[in-house]
Design an enzyme around this catalytic site. Sequence first.
Site, PDB file in Angstrom:
ATOM      1  N   HIS A  25       0.868  -1.187   0.000  1.00 29.60           N
ATOM      2  CA  HIS A  25       0.000   0.000   0.000  1.00 29.60           C
ATOM      3  C   HIS A  25       0.895   1.224   0.000  1.00 29.60           C
ATOM      4  O   HIS A  25       1.702   1.421   0.905  1.00 29.60           O
ATOM      5  CB  HIS A  25      -0.927   0.009   1.217  1.00 29.60           C
ATOM      6  N   CYS A  26       0.744   2.065  -1.019  1.00 30.22           N
ATOM      7  CA  CYS A  26       1.604   3.236  -1.177  1.00 30.22           C
ATOM      8  C   CYS A  26       0.868   4.482  -0.695  1.00 30.22           C
ATOM      9  O   CYS A  26      -0.167   4.843  -1.258  1.00 30.22           O
ATOM     10  CB  CYS A  26       2.021   3.406  -2.638  1.00 30.22           C
TER      11      CYS A  26
END
Length: 353
Positions: A69-70
Amino acid sequence: MLLNWTVMILYNYFSAMFVGPGYVPLGWTPEKSQDCMYLQYCKVCQSYKAPRSHHCRKCNRCVMKMDHHCPWINNCCGYQNHASFTLFLLLAPLGCIHASFIFIMTMYTQLYNRISFGWSSVKIDMSAAKRDPRPIIPFGLSAFAASLFALGLALGTTIAVGMLFIIQMKVILTNKTSIESWIEEKAKDRIQYYQTGETFIFPYDMGSKWKNFRQVFTWSGIPEGDGLDWPVRDGCHQYSLTIEQLKQKADKRVRSVRYRAVEDYSGVCCPVTKGVKTFFTTPCTEEPRIALSKGDLILATRGLKHWMYGEKILISAADGGIRERGWFPRKCVEKYQYDSETYQPVDGEKKSK
């Protein structure tokens, strides 16, 4: 050129952000019902986790081929946007390198006409150039400071984002994700710990870097497959990796230690009231903290000197079946001693001696 870099960078950035990684359909089950025994079940999505998918706590969905997850795109990097995200990581450093070259040459050419070398000192006159003609664009002290600051940002972005691009390309050329690389490392540790004599072979590596590259990057921009079924190498099958995940999950349960909370903990990142060492050694991770009340039971799976990571044991069905996992201070808990003959497992916990 700068406009071209900007357009391509923003296009891939917003593609990665708004196209998204692709999610496993809610309620998804494999075509063959007997294959359910090889898969993990997600209580939140009320469906089985397809091969290579993982549940993201921030997106609150099971993500197909989840890499991570960025926070910079406020989305996961996965099956559908892996190519766009990687292209963004490539183009951003290239654009910054071009900008850095412009900044360096600008400062060099402007300072060249303003620096005088004496016998004992170096003098810089930023008021005007010593040569004619004067520059078309005035370059004073404020312009020099702004250019130096922008150069620092450009070089910092080049190094930081460039390293992320190298990491992404390493996993792409082996047809893995960052999560799957970690699963493979844990598989080796599990086999070595138990001396089972197994040989774990990563099933999705096609044996060719070009074939692995083509799994992510295509001329159409649309990745191959549907994100649920994947081609596998000879000697493996579709559920080789999920079976290994189930083995690791069972092993984690066996090796976990049962603790009981002896102090309340609010779940803050850096608790001031739990000691100086606890405050300054808080884990540098995006993983959550869990709030504890005195008497809570926790299964700890790993830990640091002053912190532990585990899952709160749910006593009743009224808790909704939602798992609470995260970090908590070690000083807030103590080992829980219970009678192994009379103890009954809670919420799927395995009984072990």
